[in-house]
Write a protein that holds these residues in place. Structure first.
Motif, mmCIF file in Angstrom:
data_model
loop_
_atom_site.group_PDB
_atom_site.id
_atom_site.type_symbol
_atom_site.label_atom_id
_atom_site.label_comp_id
_atom_site.label_asym_id
_atom_site.label_seq_id
_atom_site.Cartn_x
_atom_site.Cartn_y
_atom_site.Cartn_z
ATOM 1 N N THR A 169 0.841 -1.194 0.000
ATOM 2 C CA THR A 169 0.000 0.000 0.000
ATOM 3 C C THR A 169 0.878 1.247 0.000
ATOM 4 N N ASN A 170 0.224 2.405 0.059
ATOM 5 C CA ASN A 170 0.967 3.665 0.156
ATOM 6 C C ASN A 170 1.015 4.187 1.590
ATOM 7 N N LEU A 171 0.728 3.333 2.564
ATOM 8 C CA LEU A 171 0.783 3.710 3.972
ATOM 9 C C LEU A 171 2.223 3.650 4.488
ATOM 10 N N SER A 172 2.478 4.352 5.581
ATOM 11 C CA SER A 172 3.807 4.371 6.192
ATOM 12 C C SER A 172 3.851 3.409 7.376
ATOM 13 N N PHE A 173 4.699 2.426 7.314
ATOM 14 C CA PHE A 173 4.810 1.475 8.416
ATOM 15 C C PHE A 173 5.372 2.136 9.670
ATOM 16 N N ASN A 174 6.307 3.074 9.482
ATOM 17 C CA ASN A 174 6.911 3.747 10.637
ATOM 18 C C ASN A 174 5.866 4.488 11.469
ATOM 19 N N ILE B 229 2.559 3.747 11.618
ATOM 20 C CA ILE B 229 1.639 2.771 12.221
ATOM 21 C C ILE B 229 2.327 1.989 13.344
ATOM 22 N N GLU B 230 3.624 1.764 13.210
ATOM 23 C CA GLU B 230 4.366 0.996 14.200
ATOM 24 C C GLU B 230 4.346 1.672 15.572
ATOM 25 N N LYS B 231 4.214 2.983 15.587
ATOM 26 C CA LYS B 231 4.246 3.732 16.846
ATOM 27 C C LYS B 231 2.915 3.680 17.602
ATOM 28 N N LEU B 232 1.853 3.233 16.948
ATOM 29 C CA LEU B 232 0.531 3.234 17.569
ATOM 30 C C LEU B 232 0.435 2.209 18.709
ATOM 31 N N THR B 233 -0.463 2.518 19.649
ATOM 32 C CA THR B 233 -0.789 1.571 20.722
ATOM 33 C C THR B 233 -2.307 1.450 20.790
ATOM 34 N N LEU B 234 -2.791 0.568 21.649
ATOM 35 C CA LEU B 234 -4.238 0.379 21.789
ATOM 36 C C LEU B 234 -4.940 1.633 22.312
ATOM 37 N N ASN B 235 -4.181 2.539 22.893
ATOM 38 C CA ASN B 235 -4.764 3.771 23.415
ATOM 39 C C ASN B 235 -5.071 4.796 22.308
ATOM 40 N N ASP B 236 -4.469 4.614 21.123
ATOM 41 C CA ASP B 236 -4.682 5.554 20.014
ATOM 42 C C ASP B 236 -5.939 5.152 19.232
ATOM 43 N N THR B 237 -7.061 5.200 19.884
ATOM 44 C CA THR B 237 -8.307 4.675 19.304
ATOM 45 C C THR B 237 -8.777 5.435 18.069
ATOM 46 N N SER B 238 -8.657 6.751 18.085
ATOM 47 C CA SER B 238 -9.149 7.540 16.940
ATOM 48 C C SER B 238 -8.349 7.246 15.673
ATOM 49 N N GLN B 239 -7.035 7.161 15.792
ATOM 50 C CA GLN B 239 -6.197 6.867 14.625
ATOM 51 C C GLN B 239 -6.422 5.436 14.139
ATOM 52 N N ILE B 240 -6.594 4.526 15.080
ATOM 53 C CA ILE B 240 -6.840 3.125 14.717
ATOM 54 C C ILE B 240 -8.166 2.997 13.973
ATOM 55 N N ASP B 241 -9.161 3.724 14.433
ATOM 56 C CA ASP B 241 -10.476 3.679 13.794
ATOM 57 C C ASP B 241 -10.403 4.157 12.345
ATOM 58 N N LYS B 242 -9.624 5.187 12.095
ATOM 59 C CA LYS B 242 -9.461 5.696 10.728
ATOM 60 C C LYS B 242 -8.760 4.660 9.838
ATOM 61 N N LEU B 243 -7.760 4.022 10.391
ATOM 62 C CA LEU B 243 -7.018 3.018 9.620
ATOM 63 C C LEU B 243 -7.903 1.828 9.263
ATOM 64 N N LEU B 244 -8.760 1.425 10.186
ATOM 65 C CA LEU B 244 -9.614 0.260 9.952
ATOM 66 C C LEU B 244 -10.685 0.527 8.895
ATOM 67 N N LYS B 245 -10.918 1.778 8.583
ATOM 68 C CA LYS B 245 -11.928 2.129 7.584
ATOM 69 C C LYS B 245 -11.338 2.351 6.180
ATOM 70 N N ILE B 246 -10.034 2.228 6.071
ATOM 71 C CA ILE B 246 -9.381 2.472 4.779
ATOM 72 C C ILE B 246 -9.779 1.388 3.770
ATOM 73 N N LYS B 247 -10.068 1.818 2.541
ATOM 74 C CA LYS B 247 -10.345 0.895 1.432
ATOM 75 C C LYS B 247 -9.172 0.951 0.445
ATOM 76 N N PHE B 248 -8.646 -0.201 0.139
ATOM 77 C CA PHE B 248 -7.498 -0.260 -0.765
ATOM 78 C C PHE B 248 -7.992 -0.476 -2.199
ATOM 79 N N ASP B 249 -8.433 0.623 -2.817
ATOM 80 C CA ASP B 249 -8.957 0.559 -4.183
ATOM 81 C C ASP B 249 -8.053 1.271 -5.177
ATOM 82 N N ASN B 250 -6.783 1.453 -4.774
ATOM 83 C CA ASN B 250 -5.872 2.178 -5.656
ATOM 84 C C ASN B 250 -4.461 1.583 -5.591
ATOM 85 N N ILE B 251 -4.394 0.260 -5.690
ATOM 86 C CA ILE B 251 -3.105 -0.434 -5.639
ATOM 87 C C ILE B 251 -2.428 -0.315 -7.002
ATOM 88 N N LYS B 252 -1.230 0.265 -7.010
ATOM 89 C CA LYS B 252 -0.518 0.507 -8.259
ATOM 90 C C LYS B 252 0.417 -0.663 -8.603
#
Length: 277
Positions: A166-171, A173-196
């Motif tokens: 994907t075009n996401l940054s692993f660095n 996402i790697e920093k996230l923890t279970l406490n980062d609920t808002s960011q996690i929620d956004k990531l879980l809603k991502i649709k991968f409809d633009n794979i190059k």
């Protein structure tokens, strides 16, 4: 002794008479046209070897699908020359979105468990240094920590592998923890409809080799042709890039003929694809 000499002289005279007779016969036969005198000339013997095969580009590069999905856009036509780095296809993948969600959840849980286990084991090590716990308790705590560390590393590798498609940054996402609920929620809603799908090299876009291609669509079973809307699988051979600066052919040569073939020999190629030849 005299008899022997007479015998030898008589034998020589007989041979000469026979030879002269043969020459007269050959001379007479040549004049009558029954025989033809041929002069032997030393020449190199030519022989040909014939083989069947499939003529292919000098070098080919396979382009594989990075995910399961469906082709939503094509940026090439078969027969086009493309350069390394050019966009070839765009794929939409619901399967990748599911895999990403599962990998992210597993990673965050494994990370949380590892961090807690790490803190707990640090305290256990202090107690062990002062002899305040038994050896069995220490070994059990250490084994649990090491097991959690391996699980965390495995979940991290799986998440990194999925994110690389994907075009996401692993660095980030790697920093996230279970406490980062808002960011996690956004990531879980991502649709991968633009794979190059990017060209890995230079070459002419060709249909994939039928032996390697996954021709699951009934209409394309004979060609392996990629079209917009076609479903593709992870690691499926999409197209082949051919280097048409030269051509190659694989043939089977028996042991008798193998020593008659060497680099630099000229060949004559004929086939249905060469009109008029």
């Amino acid at each position: 002794g005299r008899c022997m000499k007479r015998y030898r002289v008589s034998l020589i005279i007989l041979c000469l008479s026979t030879l002269i007779g043969c020459l007269n016969v050959v001379s007479a036969a040549s004049k009558s046209g029954k025989y033809k005198i041929v002069t032997v000339v030393k020449k190199k013997s030519d022989s040909h070897l014939y083989y069947d095969g499939v003529l292919k580009p000098l070098k080919t590069t396979d382009v594989l699908s990075p995910v399961d999905g469906r082709v939503i856009k094509m940026d090439f036509a078969y027969g086009d020359y493309v350069a390394k780095g050019k966009l070839l296809l765009t794929i939409s993948s619901d399967e990748l979105a599911k895999d990403f969600q599962q990998a992210l959840e597993s990673y965050l849980k494994a990370k949380d468990t590892y961090e807690n286990s790490k803190t707990s084991f640090s305290g256990t090590e202090v107690l062990n240094q002062y002899g305040l716990i038994s050896r069995n308790e220490y070994s059990s705590s250490k084994s649990e920590f090491e097991s959690n560390a391996l699980s965390f590393a495995d979940s991290r590798d799986k998440l990194r592998d999925i994110i690389s498609k994907t075009n996401l940054s692993f660095n980030d996402i790697e920093k996230l923890t279970l406490n980062d609920t808002s960011q996690i929620d956004k990531l879980l809603k991502i649709k991968f409809d633009n794979i190059k799908v990017i060209s890995p090299g230079n070459g002419v876009v060709m249909y994939p080799d039928l032996q390697s291609a996954d021709t699951s669509d009934k209409d394309d079973q004979q060609s392996g042709k990629i079209t917009v809307g076609k479903a593709v699988k992870n690691n499926q051979l999409l197209v082949t890039l051919g280097d048409l600066k030269g051509y190659s052919m694989k043939i089977s040569v028996n042991e008798v003929s193998i020593n008659r073939i060497a680099p630099g020999y000229k060949v004559i190629v004929t086939g249905d694809g060469f009109s008029g030849i």
